[in-house]
Design a protein around this motif. Sequence first.
Motif, PDB file in Angstrom:
ATOM      1  N   GLU A 126       3.885   1.471  -1.154  1.00  8.19           N
ATOM      2  CA  GLU A 126       4.516   1.547  -2.471  1.00  8.19           C
ATOM      3  C   GLU A 126       3.550   2.104  -3.507  1.00  8.19           C
ATOM      4  O   GLU A 126       3.916   2.947  -4.329  1.00  8.19           O
ATOM      5  CB  GLU A 126       4.996   0.161  -2.893  1.00  8.19           C
ATOM      6  N   SER A 127       2.286   1.643  -3.469  1.00  5.82           N
ATOM      7  CA  SER A 127       1.306   2.112  -4.446  1.00  5.82           C
ATOM      8  C   SER A 127       0.980   3.589  -4.257  1.00  5.82           C
ATOM      9  O   SER A 127       0.753   4.314  -5.224  1.00  5.82           O
ATOM     10  CB  SER A 127       0.013   1.286  -4.331  1.00  5.82           C
ATOM     11  N   LYS A 128       0.980   4.053  -2.996  1.00  9.69           N
ATOM     12  CA  LYS A 128       0.738   5.473  -2.737  1.00  9.69           C
ATOM     13  C   LYS A 128       1.843   6.330  -3.343  1.00  9.69           C
ATOM     14  O   LYS A 128       1.595   7.411  -3.873  1.00  9.69           O
ATOM     15  CB  LYS A 128       0.635   5.722  -1.231  1.00  9.69           C
ATOM     16  N   GLU A 176       3.637   5.516  -5.915  1.00  8.90           N
ATOM     17  CA  GLU A 176       3.506   5.470  -7.364  1.00  8.90           C
ATOM     18  C   GLU A 176       2.385   6.378  -7.858  1.00  8.90           C
ATOM     19  O   GLU A 176       2.475   6.964  -8.931  1.00  8.90           O
ATOM     20  CB  GLU A 176       3.271   4.032  -7.819  1.00  8.90           C
ATOM     21  N   GLU A 177       1.314   6.512  -7.055  1.00 12.55           N
ATOM     22  CA  GLU A 177       0.198   7.362  -7.435  1.00 12.55           C
ATOM     23  C   GLU A 177       0.545   8.840  -7.293  1.00 12.55           C
ATOM     24  O   GLU A 177       0.179   9.654  -8.135  1.00 12.55           O
ATOM     25  CB  GLU A 177      -1.033   7.035  -6.575  1.00 12.55           C
ATOM     26  N   ASN A 178       1.193   9.192  -6.222  1.00 15.26           N
ATOM     27  CA  ASN A 178       1.528  10.602  -5.966  1.00 15.26           C
ATOM     28  C   ASN A 178       2.905  10.660  -5.326  1.00 15.26           C
ATOM     29  O   ASN A 178       3.048  10.962  -4.145  1.00 15.26           O
ATOM     30  CB  ASN A 178       0.464  11.242  -5.056  1.00 15.26           C
ATOM     31  N   GLY A 179       3.914  10.317  -6.116  1.00 15.05           N
ATOM     32  CA  GLY A 179       5.270  10.182  -5.594  1.00 15.05           C
ATOM     33  C   GLY A 179       5.797  11.402  -4.885  1.00 15.05           C
ATOM     34  O   GLY A 179       6.277  11.321  -3.752  1.00 15.05           O
ATOM     35  N   GLN A 197       0.826  -1.202   0.000  1.00 12.22           N
ATOM     36  CA  GLN A 197       0.000   0.000   0.000  1.00 12.22           C
ATOM     37  C   GLN A 197       0.860   1.252   0.000  1.00 12.22           C
ATOM     38  O   GLN A 197       0.569   2.228  -0.697  1.00 12.22           O
ATOM     39  CB  GLN A 197      -0.924  -0.006   1.225  1.00 12.22           C
ATOM     40  N   SER A 212       9.673   1.771  -5.955  1.00 11.45           N
ATOM     41  CA  SER A 212       8.483   2.158  -6.707  1.00 11.45           C
ATOM     42  C   SER A 212       8.917   2.660  -8.083  1.00 11.45           C
ATOM     43  O   SER A 212      10.100   2.642  -8.427  1.00 11.45           O
ATOM     44  CB  SER A 212       7.710   3.252  -5.965  1.00 11.45           C
ATOM     45  N   SER A 213       7.949   3.140  -8.849  1.00  9.26           N
ATOM     46  CA  SER A 213       8.262   3.629 -10.197  1.00  9.26           C
ATOM     47  C   SER A 213       8.474   5.135 -10.238  1.00  9.26           C
ATOM     48  O   SER A 213       8.549   5.725 -11.316  1.00  9.26           O
ATOM     49  CB  SER A 213       7.126   3.249 -11.160  1.00  9.26           C
ATOM     50  N   ARG A 271      -1.181  19.876  -7.749  1.00  7.78           N
ATOM     51  CA  ARG A 271      -2.251  19.122  -8.418  1.00  7.78           C
ATOM     52  C   ARG A 271      -3.134  20.055  -9.246  1.00  7.78           C
ATOM     53  O   ARG A 271      -3.545  19.712 -10.363  1.00  7.78           O
ATOM     54  CB  ARG A 271      -3.092  18.400  -7.369  1.00  7.78           C
TER      55      ARG A 271
END
Length: 220
Positions: free
Chosen positions: A119-121, A123-126, A117, A151-152, A205
């Motif tokens: 890691e995904s956060k 990737e979504e909003n690094g 989770q 992460s990416s 944003r």
Amino acid sequence: MNKRMKLGSIAVALPLLIIGFKTETMKVLLSGNIESLQNLSHGSLWLLLFFTLLLMTIQNLFTIIPLILLISINVSLFGFTGGYIWSWLISIAGATVSFLITRYWFQDFFAKYVNSQWESKIEENGFGVVFIGRVMPFMPTSVVNIAAAISSIRFMKFFYATVLGNMIYFFILSSISLGILSIPWENSLYVVSAAFALLVIMVIRKRRKKAGRTPMTPPE
């Protein structure tokens, strides 16, 4: 870098790292004693700068040294302004080293242990996640570096978030270490820092959304 080269470099670096941590010099550095540090450097400014850089890099890699201690050492050695700026600069260098080592040597290894989770956060909003991680360090510095690296997230986003986040947070810690701010103010300052962090993220944003809605000018 292929797997064989990675394993070879790790096989060489790991024993050297273990031996290095057992030396008397490293024990003196990790003790955080300012007088011992000054004696070790024999009054050389360049050695002091090198030792504090080494300590901050270790902190970013393993988080075995309290960050407030390192900043207090720098403020004591170089004064408030010099200590704050030097702590900020070497923290960026340490975070960069930690990020690159993890991404290019240990990404597969750490991917097994970092929360998916988290890691995904990233990737979504690094930028936003790393920035908040710097300003509101609920997780150790090394964990933020490692999670970002596996992460990416692009390196420059990680870099800019670290530069801005540490600039704010290190000013608070430098002020506390020098006694400019008292400890009871710390929690309030965390709240202010978090509010500022959220404001920055909202502005970024908003600009991205505005840029995405901007119609393209047809070619003449």
